[in-house]
Write a protein that holds these residues in place. Structure first.
Motif, PDB file in Angstrom:
ATOM      1  N   HIS A  97       0.828  -1.199   0.000  1.00 42.12           N
ATOM      2  CA  HIS A  97       0.000   0.000   0.000  1.00 42.12           C
ATOM      3  C   HIS A  97       0.861   1.247   0.000  1.00 42.12           C
ATOM      4  O   HIS A  97       1.782   1.384   0.796  1.00 42.12           O
ATOM      5  CB  HIS A  97      -0.906  -0.014   1.237  1.00 42.12           C
ATOM      6  N   SER A  98       0.544   2.176  -0.893  1.00 41.88           N
ATOM      7  CA  SER A  98       1.217   3.470  -0.916  1.00 41.88           C
ATOM      8  C   SER A  98       0.612   4.386   0.143  1.00 41.88           C
ATOM      9  O   SER A  98      -0.588   4.345   0.414  1.00 41.88           O
ATOM     10  CB  SER A  98       1.055   4.113  -2.297  1.00 41.88           C
ATOM     11  N   LEU A  99       1.467   5.211   0.754  1.00 43.33           N
ATOM     12  CA  LEU A  99       1.018   6.145   1.786  1.00 43.33           C
ATOM     13  C   LEU A  99       1.411   7.568   1.411  1.00 43.33           C
ATOM     14  O   LEU A  99       1.902   8.333   2.236  1.00 43.33           O
ATOM     15  CB  LEU A  99       1.627   5.750   3.142  1.00 43.33           C
ATOM     16  N   ARG A 100       1.152   7.958   0.177  1.00 48.14           N
ATOM     17  CA  ARG A 100       1.608   9.251  -0.328  1.00 48.14           C
ATOM     18  C   ARG A 100       0.563  10.354  -0.218  1.00 48.14           C
ATOM     19  O   ARG A 100       0.889  11.521  -0.377  1.00 48.14           O
ATOM     20  CB  ARG A 100       2.077   9.104  -1.785  1.00 48.14           C
ATOM     21  N   THR A 101      -0.689  10.001   0.028  1.00 50.74           N
ATOM     22  CA  THR A 101      -1.733  11.000   0.177  1.00 50.74           C
ATOM     23  C   THR A 101      -2.477  10.768   1.486  1.00 50.74           C
ATOM     24  O   THR A 101      -2.413   9.685   2.079  1.00 50.74           O
ATOM     25  CB  THR A 101      -2.737  10.935  -0.984  1.00 50.74           C
ATOM     26  N   GLU A 102      -3.214  11.776   1.923  1.00 51.33           N
ATOM     27  CA  GLU A 102      -3.988  11.643   3.166  1.00 51.33           C
ATOM     28  C   GLU A 102      -5.024  10.533   3.037  1.00 51.33           C
ATOM     29  O   GLU A 102      -5.247   9.758   3.977  1.00 51.33           O
ATOM     30  CB  GLU A 102      -4.673  12.970   3.492  1.00 51.33           C
ATOM     31  N   ALA A 103      -5.672  10.430   1.869  1.00 49.51           N
ATOM     32  CA  ALA A 103      -6.671   9.383   1.653  1.00 49.51           C
ATOM     33  C   ALA A 103      -6.039   7.999   1.735  1.00 49.51           C
ATOM     34  O   ALA A 103      -6.625   7.062   2.301  1.00 49.51           O
ATOM     35  CB  ALA A 103      -7.348   9.578   0.299  1.00 49.51           C
ATOM     36  N   GLN A 104      -4.832   7.858   1.177  1.00 51.46           N
ATOM     37  CA  GLN A 104      -4.141   6.573   1.241  1.00 51.46           C
ATOM     38  C   GLN A 104      -3.769   6.207   2.676  1.00 51.46           C
ATOM     39  O   GLN A 104      -3.876   5.051   3.084  1.00 51.46           O
ATOM     40  CB  GLN A 104      -2.892   6.608   0.365  1.00 51.46           C
ATOM     41  N   VAL A 105      -3.340   7.184   3.450  1.00 46.43           N
ATOM     42  CA  VAL A 105      -2.991   6.937   4.853  1.00 46.43           C
ATOM     43  C   VAL A 105      -4.214   6.471   5.632  1.00 46.43           C
ATOM     44  O   VAL A 105      -4.151   5.493   6.397  1.00 46.43           O
ATOM     45  CB  VAL A 105      -2.378   8.198   5.498  1.00 46.43           C
ATOM     46  N   LYS A 106      -5.350   7.143   5.434  1.00 48.72           N
ATOM     47  CA  LYS A 106      -6.570   6.760   6.152  1.00 48.72           C
ATOM     48  C   LYS A 106      -7.024   5.360   5.757  1.00 48.72           C
ATOM     49  O   LYS A 106      -7.427   4.559   6.607  1.00 48.72           O
ATOM     50  CB  LYS A 106      -7.674   7.779   5.861  1.00 48.72           C
ATOM     51  N   ALA A 107      -6.958   5.055   4.471  1.00 49.75           N
ATOM     52  CA  ALA A 107      -7.338   3.721   4.004  1.00 49.75           C
ATOM     53  C   ALA A 107      -6.381   2.661   4.549  1.00 49.75           C
ATOM     54  O   ALA A 107      -6.803   1.573   4.942  1.00 49.75           O
ATOM     55  CB  ALA A 107      -7.357   3.683   2.484  1.00 49.75           C
ATOM     56  N   GLY A 108      -5.094   2.993   4.579  1.00 51.12           N
ATOM     57  CA  GLY A 108      -4.107   2.065   5.120  1.00 51.12           C
ATOM     58  C   GLY A 108      -4.337   1.770   6.586  1.00 51.12           C
ATOM     59  O   GLY A 108      -4.178   0.625   7.048  1.00 51.12           O
TER      60      GLY A 108
END
Length: 270
Positions: free
Chosen positions: A163-174
């Protein structure tokens, strides 16, 4: 079409091993200079481009009516998926290749009318080729692998996660996805979609989850998981597309429903 799939499959294995030897030669000569693509961690090397060019030229020579989709764009990169289509990632795990000189693979899949014909994932540095021809079983080098045990419980499962953690949405989903951790034996991250999928197919891990990966990354490995008796879909329970990025659940069928339900309940999407 009347083409000999067994012959194409055997040829492709030989080509992939030759490509692996090319990669080792690049490493031995310390030829791993790299450039960035979409962002600082999205890398490409002369080895990526050379391997894809090598494979594309062989395919075009022997099978000129076949279409191609490769990560580095050395073929025509078709957008039309009827007939035969090869999906190639010359080095899946380029960041690992550059930084570690390990944990990267060559991934080659052939599809006919969007249905898998064969898949090959080659771990170059370990000399481990996981491969399958439709209906013939999955092989680890020359050893046939048993099909998955469908009685596996989620709490006894080892999962792979990317999982990529490059955006706020990606962090929340992660963060939502990591809520799965207490329900399983463990979670590992290899950073290589094709390698993770191949390891599911041979039972080194029991499932793989990612919120987004490209068709050349998952085409061969997803086919291997299916041939091993596994279940492969996107987060909505649909077949994986070949024409765009997609989320992926690929796992032992005994744990698929629980993972899909977990994702749906938390509305995990990026």
């Amino acid at each position: 079409m009347g083409q000999n799939h067994e012959q194409i499959y055997q040829r492709a294995q030989d080509w992939v091993r030759e490509a692996g030897a090319m990669v080792k030669n690049f490493l031995e000569n310390n030829e791993i200079l790299h450039e960035t693509k979409s962002h600082q961690a999205d890398l490409v090397t002369v080895a990526d481009r050379s391997v894809e060019k090598f494979l594309v030229e062989l395919i075009q020579k022997h099978y000129p009516d076949h279409k191609l989709l490769g990560e580095e764009g050395m073929g025509e990169n078709t957008k039309e998926f009827s007939g035969y289509v090869w999906l190639i990632d010359p080095i899946d795990g380029t960041a690992n290749f550059v930084s570690q000189q390990a944990d990267f693979v060559i991934s080659v899949g052939l599809y006919l009318d969007q249905q898998g014909v064969f898949g090959i994932v080659y771990d170059v540095m370990r000399d481990e080729m996981i491969h399958a021809l439709k209906g013939k079983g999955v092989f680890f080098n020359d050893k046939r692998i048993e099909k998955m045990d469908e009685q596996l419980a989620l709490i006894d499962s080892m999962l792979s996660y990317e999982h990529s953690l490059r955006t706020e949405a990606q962090v929340k989903a992660g963060q939502k996805l990591l809520e799965l951790y207490p329900r399983v034996r463990g979670i590992r991250s290899y950073g290589v979609t094709a390698l993770s999928l191949a390891r599911v197919a041979i039972g080194r891990v029991n499932g793989f989850i990612t919120m987004g990966t490209n068709p050349w990354d998952h085409a061969a490995g997803a086919f291997l998981v299916q041939e091993a008796g596994g279940k492969v879909t996107d987060f909505d329970g649909n077949d994986l597309p070949l024409d765009r990025r997609s989320s992926v659940i690929a796992c032992n069928p005994g744990i698929y429903d629980e993972i899909l339900q977990f994702i749906r309940e938390r509305k995990i999407h990026v």
